[in-house]
Structure formats: structure tokens, C-alpha cells
Scaffold this motif. Structure first.
Motif, PDB file in Angstrom:
ATOM      1  N   VAL A 198      14.979  -6.828   7.345  1.00 29.33           N
ATOM      2  CA  VAL A 198      13.832  -7.256   6.640  1.00 29.33           C
ATOM      3  C   VAL A 198      12.635  -6.349   7.224  1.00 29.33           C
ATOM      4  N   TYR A 199      11.867  -5.697   6.256  1.00 31.28           N
ATOM      5  CA  TYR A 199      10.637  -4.576   6.665  1.00 31.28           C
ATOM      6  C   TYR A 199       9.649  -5.348   6.523  1.00 31.28           C
ATOM      7  N   ASP A 200       8.605  -5.415   7.597  1.00 29.54           N
ATOM      8  CA  ASP A 200       7.484  -6.138   7.607  1.00 29.54           C
ATOM      9  C   ASP A 200       6.336  -5.428   8.346  1.00 29.54           C
ATOM     10  N   ARG A 201       5.298  -5.453   7.630  1.00 32.53           N
ATOM     11  CA  ARG A 201       3.841  -4.997   8.443  1.00 32.53           C
ATOM     12  C   ARG A 201       4.007  -3.579   8.557  1.00 32.53           C
ATOM     13  N   ILE A 202       4.409  -2.966   7.319  1.00 32.27           N
ATOM     14  CA  ILE A 202       4.515  -1.505   7.204  1.00 32.27           C
ATOM     15  C   ILE A 202       2.905  -0.853   6.757  1.00 32.27           C
ATOM     16  N   LEU A 203       2.265  -0.306   7.830  1.00 26.54           N
ATOM     17  CA  LEU A 203       1.040   0.117   7.663  1.00 26.54           C
ATOM     18  C   LEU A 203       0.282   1.294   8.013  1.00 26.54           C
ATOM     19  N   THR A 204      -0.093   2.263   7.168  1.00 28.82           N
ATOM     20  CA  THR A 204      -0.819   3.375   7.659  1.00 28.82           C
ATOM     21  C   THR A 204      -2.252   3.734   7.656  1.00 28.82           C
ATOM     22  N   ASP A 205      -2.771   4.021   8.635  1.00 34.00           N
ATOM     23  CA  ASP A 205      -4.266   4.145   8.670  1.00 34.00           C
ATOM     24  C   ASP A 205      -4.521   5.069   7.721  1.00 34.00           C
ATOM     25  N   ASP A 206      -6.038   4.698   7.223  1.00 28.34           N
ATOM     26  CA  ASP A 206      -6.477   5.375   5.983  1.00 28.34           C
ATOM     27  C   ASP A 206      -6.624   7.038   6.219  1.00 28.34           C
ATOM     28  N   ASN A 207      -7.160   7.377   7.620  1.00 27.61           N
ATOM     29  CA  ASN A 207      -7.224   8.523   7.922  1.00 27.61           C
ATOM     30  C   ASN A 207      -5.749   9.536   8.070  1.00 27.61           C
ATOM     31  N   HIS A 208      -4.809   8.788   7.775  1.00 31.22           N
ATOM     32  CA  HIS A 208      -3.529   9.519   7.898  1.00 31.22           C
ATOM     33  C   HIS A 208      -2.463   9.297   6.854  1.00 31.22           C
ATOM     34  N   LYS A 209      -3.105   8.688   5.670  1.00 31.55           N
ATOM     35  CA  LYS A 209      -2.288   8.677   4.288  1.00 31.55           C
ATOM     36  C   LYS A 209      -2.091  10.044   3.735  1.00 31.55           C
ATOM     37  N   ARG A 210      -1.012   9.802   2.681  1.00 37.02           N
ATOM     38  CA  ARG A 210      -0.835  10.993   2.218  1.00 37.02           C
ATOM     39  C   ARG A 210      -0.251  12.156   2.692  1.00 37.02           C
ATOM     40  N   LYS A 211       0.487  11.677   3.952  1.00 37.28           N
ATOM     41  CA  LYS A 211       1.070  12.756   4.992  1.00 37.28           C
ATOM     42  C   LYS A 211       2.585  12.465   4.959  1.00 37.28           C
ATOM     43  N   GLY A 212       3.248  11.676   4.114  1.00 30.77           N
ATOM     44  CA  GLY A 212       4.442  11.163   4.202  1.00 30.77           C
ATOM     45  C   GLY A 212       4.882  10.326   5.526  1.00 30.77           C
ATOM     46  N   LEU A 213       4.039   9.596   6.202  1.00 32.49           N
ATOM     47  CA  LEU A 213       4.429   8.788   7.225  1.00 32.49           C
ATOM     48  C   LEU A 213       5.092   7.887   6.901  1.00 32.49           C
ATOM     49  N   ALA A 214       4.737   7.037   5.892  1.00 26.91           N
ATOM     50  CA  ALA A 214       5.140   5.786   5.722  1.00 26.91           C
ATOM     51  C   ALA A 214       6.535   6.046   5.214  1.00 26.91           C
ATOM     52  N   THR A 215       6.963   7.056   4.654  1.00 26.13           N
ATOM     53  CA  THR A 215       8.154   7.215   4.106  1.00 26.13           C
ATOM     54  C   THR A 215       9.197   7.560   5.448  1.00 26.13           C
TER      55      THR A 215
END
Length: 213
Positions: free
Chosen positions: A148-165
Motif C-alpha cells: 500500500v502506497y500512502d502519503r505521496i507528496l511533493t513540495d510545490d517548489n520541487h514539482k515537475r522534476k520527476g521526483l514523485a515518479t
């Protein structure tokens, strides 16, 4: 019960949700499940796999604020059976990926590093800058051969950099190392496109209602 929704899968997801937050495990409540959350704005949550008479009756019995009722059904279905005291919350999406994810071969940029901790059956991965700023974070909880994957969050200042992937890839590595490729999560409207791009499919709409203070 809706035959397309597995009560076992939903119960394991809710167990994982509780374990991740160090809460009491869910207990049976009629045809649903109950978790004592204990927060000021979420005292209790009840989860049902279908919109049935137990759910409808409970919505009539409860007048206390900040008790959440959650069900595998669409908002339009739910609205037909509840009174105006209840407020429908932003749409949730139960999603599954019962095979290895389709994740591109990406690397973490040199500006970032990984930090990994674990407790009980929960693994926490953080992507942080070299100054210690948390850019992205997520949890993986293993329950009865389900990841189970939970609480996947990326700070607004670091989005669109492939970090969540990249984060999802690292979390999946942990699951696969334990021989588990049955993946489950509940996504927000914002998060759903990411998971779909990685091979996840919609399992069920997930609608929440609450009486605010």
C-alpha cells in the motif's frame, strides 16, 4: 456487497492506512469497518465497500461533527441517500496495479538525495535537498502480501522534476524485494494522472462525507 470490490483488499488497505499513522487497527462495524482516528477534525472514520442500508442508516444516526463516512461509490449515488447535514469531500480514487509498474528509467538529480527509515511494516522514503529541505516523501506499507502506497507528496517548489515518479520506483523496489507486486492506493484528483502514467488502473470511486463543525 458489490462483487467487483473485494472486502479483503479494502480492509488490508485500511489496515495499512492505520499502521502508517500509528492508529488502532480497523474493527468490524456491521458490514463496514471503523477506525478511531482521534484527531480534532477526524474523530472516527467508517469505511464501506458498497452503498447499503448500513451506510445509509449510519448517516441518519450520526449528528456529531468530524466523523467521516467513506464508501466505494460515486458522489451522485451517495448524495441521493444522505441529508443536507453531510458535506461531500473532494473525490478519492481507489487504484490498483497488480503487476510491476511501468516506470521509465530515470535517475535522481544530483541536487537531491534519498533518506529511508522504517517502523513496523512501514517504509518511509524522503527525497531531500543537500540543505536538508524535504522535496518529496512517501510511505509503503506491507500487509498480507499487498503493498500500500500512502502519503505521496511533493513540495510545490520541487514539482515537475520527476521526483514523485522516482519515489514510486524506490518504494516499489522495496515491495518487489519482498516478493510483492500487488499494489494499492487511494489517489486524489491531482495525483491520479501520475499513477495512471505508471500503469495503475481505477479500482473504485471512493467518496467521503462529513458533518463539519
Amino acid at each position: 456487497m458489490n462483487d467487483s470490490i473485494s472486502s479483503e483488499i479494502v480492509e488490508n488497505w485500511l489496515k495499512a492506512w492505520s499502521i502508517s499513522r500509528k492508529l488502532p487497527l480497523p474493527v468490524k462495524f456491521k458490514s463496514g469497518l471503523k477506525v478511531d482516528v482521534g484527531l480534532e477534525k477526524q474523530k472516527t472514520r467508517y469505511v464501506f465497500t458498497e452503498l447499503n442500508t448500513d451506510f445509509i442508516q449510519l448517516s441518519k444516526d450520526i449528528d456529531e461533527p468530524w466523523v467521516f463516512l467513506k464508501v466505494c461509490a460515486s458522489p451522485s449515488e451517495v448524495k441521493r441517500h444522505i441529508s443536507k447535514k453531510w458535506i461531500v469531500q473532494p473525490q478519492g480514487y481507489m487504484m490498483s496495479c497488480f503487476h510491476p509498474m511501468t516506470i521509465p528509467n530515470i535517475r535522481l538529480h544530483n541536487d537531491y538525495k534519498l533518506e529511508t527509515t522504517n517502523y513496523n511494516s512501514t517504509f518511509v522514503i524522503k527525497i531531500v535537498t543537500h540543505k536538508g529541505e524535504v522535496a518529496s516523501t512517501g510511505r509503503l506499507i506491507l500487509v498480507d502480501q499487498m503493498a500500500v502506497y500512502d502519503r505521496i507528496l511533493t513540495d510545490d517548489n520541487h514539482k515537475r522534476k520527476g521526483l514523485a515518479t522516482f519515489l514510486m520506483k524506490e518504494l516499489e523496489k522495496i515491495a518487489l524485494s519482498k516478493g510483492i507486486s500487488k499494489n494499492f492506493l487511494v489517489a486524489t484528483e491531482e495525483g491520479k494522472p501520475l499513477y495512471q502514467s505508471l500503469g495503475w488502473k481505477l479500482y473504485s470511486l471512493y467518496t467521503s462525507i462529513v458533518i463539519p463543525a
